[in-house]
Design an enzyme around this catalytic site. Structure first.
Site, short mmCIF file in Angstrom:
data_model
loop_
_atom_site.label_atom_id
_atom_site.label_comp_id
_atom_site.label_asym_id
_atom_site.label_seq_id
_atom_site.Cartn_x
_atom_site.Cartn_y
_atom_site.Cartn_z
N CYS A 94 0.83 -1.20 0.00
CA CYS A 94 0.00 0.00 0.00
C CYS A 94 0.87 1.26 0.00
O CYS A 94 1.50 1.54 -1.00
CB CYS A 94 -1.00 -0.07 1.15
SG CYS A 94 -2.46 0.93 0.86
N ARG A 127 -12.41 6.19 -1.88
CA ARG A 127 -11.45 5.39 -1.12
C ARG A 127 -11.76 3.92 -1.39
O ARG A 127 -12.93 3.52 -1.39
CB ARG A 127 -11.57 5.71 0.37
CG ARG A 127 -10.36 5.25 1.13
CD ARG A 127 -10.15 5.90 2.46
NE ARG A 127 -8.97 5.26 3.05
CZ ARG A 127 -7.74 5.69 2.86
NH1 ARG A 127 -7.50 6.77 2.16
NH2 ARG A 127 -6.72 5.03 3.39
N HIS A 191 -3.36 -5.84 2.30
CA HIS A 191 -3.06 -6.03 3.73
C HIS A 191 -3.64 -7.38 4.12
O HIS A 191 -4.10 -8.14 3.28
CB HIS A 191 -3.73 -4.94 4.57
CG HIS A 191 -3.33 -3.55 4.19
ND1 HIS A 191 -2.16 -2.98 4.59
CD2 HIS A 191 -3.97 -2.61 3.45
CE1 HIS A 191 -2.09 -1.74 4.14
NE2 HIS A 191 -3.17 -1.49 3.43
N1 GLN Z 1 -1.96 6.79 2.12
C1 GLN Z 1 -2.09 5.88 1.03
C2 GLN Z 1 -3.45 5.96 0.35
O1 GLN Z 1 -4.42 6.31 0.97
C3 GLN Z 1 -1.80 4.47 1.47
C4 GLN Z 1 -2.80 3.93 2.47
C5 GLN Z 1 -2.36 2.66 3.14
O2 GLN Z 1 -1.16 2.37 3.21
N2 GLN Z 1 -3.28 1.91 3.69
O3 GLN Z 1 -3.56 5.66 -0.81
#
Ligand code: GLN
EC number: 6.3.5.13
Length: 240
Positions: A94, A127, A191
C-alpha cells in the site's frame, strides 16, 4: 547477500505499519525458520540508518502524513537503493508500494517516490476499502491473491513493471490490475497481512532471497482455511 542467516528488515515500524502489516515479518521469519534457515528480524525506525546488506526489506502501509515522511527519509538515507542495487528483495504494501514508484499524492500534495519501480500514484475518485482478489501473473506460479485493501490512491504502471495480478474483486491499481513487480521487487495493495493470507507469496520472497527454486512444503491448513473462507465471502458479496 544471504550467507549464514536470513536478514529481514521491517522498515520504519514507527511510520509504516498499518492493518497488521508487521505480520508479514513474522510470517517470513516463521516460514524460513521452519525450513531450517536461521533468521534475524531487524526493526529499523525512521530515525535510524537503514542497513543496506539485508536479504529482505518489508515496507508496510501508512496514512498520508507518515507515508510522505517515510518516503523523504528513505530517499535521504539511500540504504534501500543500495540494497536493491546489490540484489535484495523488497516487498511493499500500500503506502510502502506507492512510495517505491516515482511519485504519489498525500494530503493533496505530490511527493517524490524512490523510483525503484516504474509506476506512479495519484488520487482516485473514492477510497478503496474491502476485499481484494485476483489471478497472479502466471510467470510467478502462485495461487490466486487474497487480501484486504484500504487506500485513496490509484496506481499507473509503466512499461518496466508487470502487474502482480488481474483483479477478480476490489480496486487495486485501477479496478483492473493489482500490485506490480520487477526482478526481486514486488508491491501490492493487499493487507491482511498479505503474507499470512498468501503463504505461497511469502515463499516466493524467501526463494528469491535464498536463491532456490523450491522450498520444502509446510502444513498450511490454517491459511488454506482462511483463504477458503475469504474466497467464499468475496463470492457471496458478488452474488446479486
Ligand atoms: N496513504 C495511502 C493511500 O491512501 C496508502 C494507504 C495505506 O497504506 N493503507 O492511498
Amino acid at each position: 547477500m544471504f550467507s549464514d542467516s536470513l536478514r529481514i528488515v521491517w522498515v520504519y515500524p514507527d511510520l509504516l505499519s498499518t492493518y497488521g502489516d508487521r505480520g508479514n515479518a513474522l510470517i517470513l521469519a516463521s516460514r524460513a525458520q521452519r525450513r531450517g534457515y536461521p533468521v534475524e528480524v531487524l526493526e529499523v525506525r525512521s530515525d535510524q540508518p537503514l542497513p543496506a546488506t539485508a536479504d529482505i526489506y518489508l515496507v508496510g502501509g501508512g496514512e498520508d502524513g507518515p507515508q510522505a515522511l517515510g518516503a523523504q527519509r528513505l530517499i535521504a538515507d539511500g540504504g534501500l537503493h543500495r540494497a536493491v542495487a546489490q540484489g535484495s528483495v523488497v516487498f511493499g504494501v500500500c503506502a510502502g508500494y506507492q512510495l517505491l514508484g516515482s511519485s504519489f499524492f498525500a494530503k493533496g500534495t505530490k511527493y517524490a517516490g524512490l523510483e525503484l519501480l516504474d509506476l506512479s500514484s495519484d488520487r482516485g475518485p473514492t477510497r478503496a476499502i474491502g476485499e481484494l482478489a485476483g489471478t497472479i501473473d502466471p510467470r510467478l506460479g502462485l495461487p490466486p491473491l487474497s487480501g484486504f485493501e484500504n487506500h485513496g490512491g490509484r496506481t499507473r504502471l509503466g512499461s518496466e513493471v508487470s502487474p502482480l495480478a488481474q483483479l477478480t474483486a476490489g480496486i487495486g491499481n485501477d479496478t483492473r490490475t493489482e500490485g506490480a513487480w520487477r526482478g526481486k521487487l514486488l508491491g501490492t495493495y493487499s493487507h491482511g497481512p498479505a503474507l499470512a493470507r498468501n503463504p505461497a507469496l511469502a515463499d516466493l520472497l524467501l526463494r528469491w532471497a535464498v536463491g532456490v527454486n523450491q522450498l520444502p512444503p509446510l502444513d498450511d491448513t490454517w491459511s488454506e482455511r482462511l483463504r477458503a473462507e475469504r474466497h467464499a465471502a468475496v463470492a457471496a458479496a458478488a452474488r446479486p
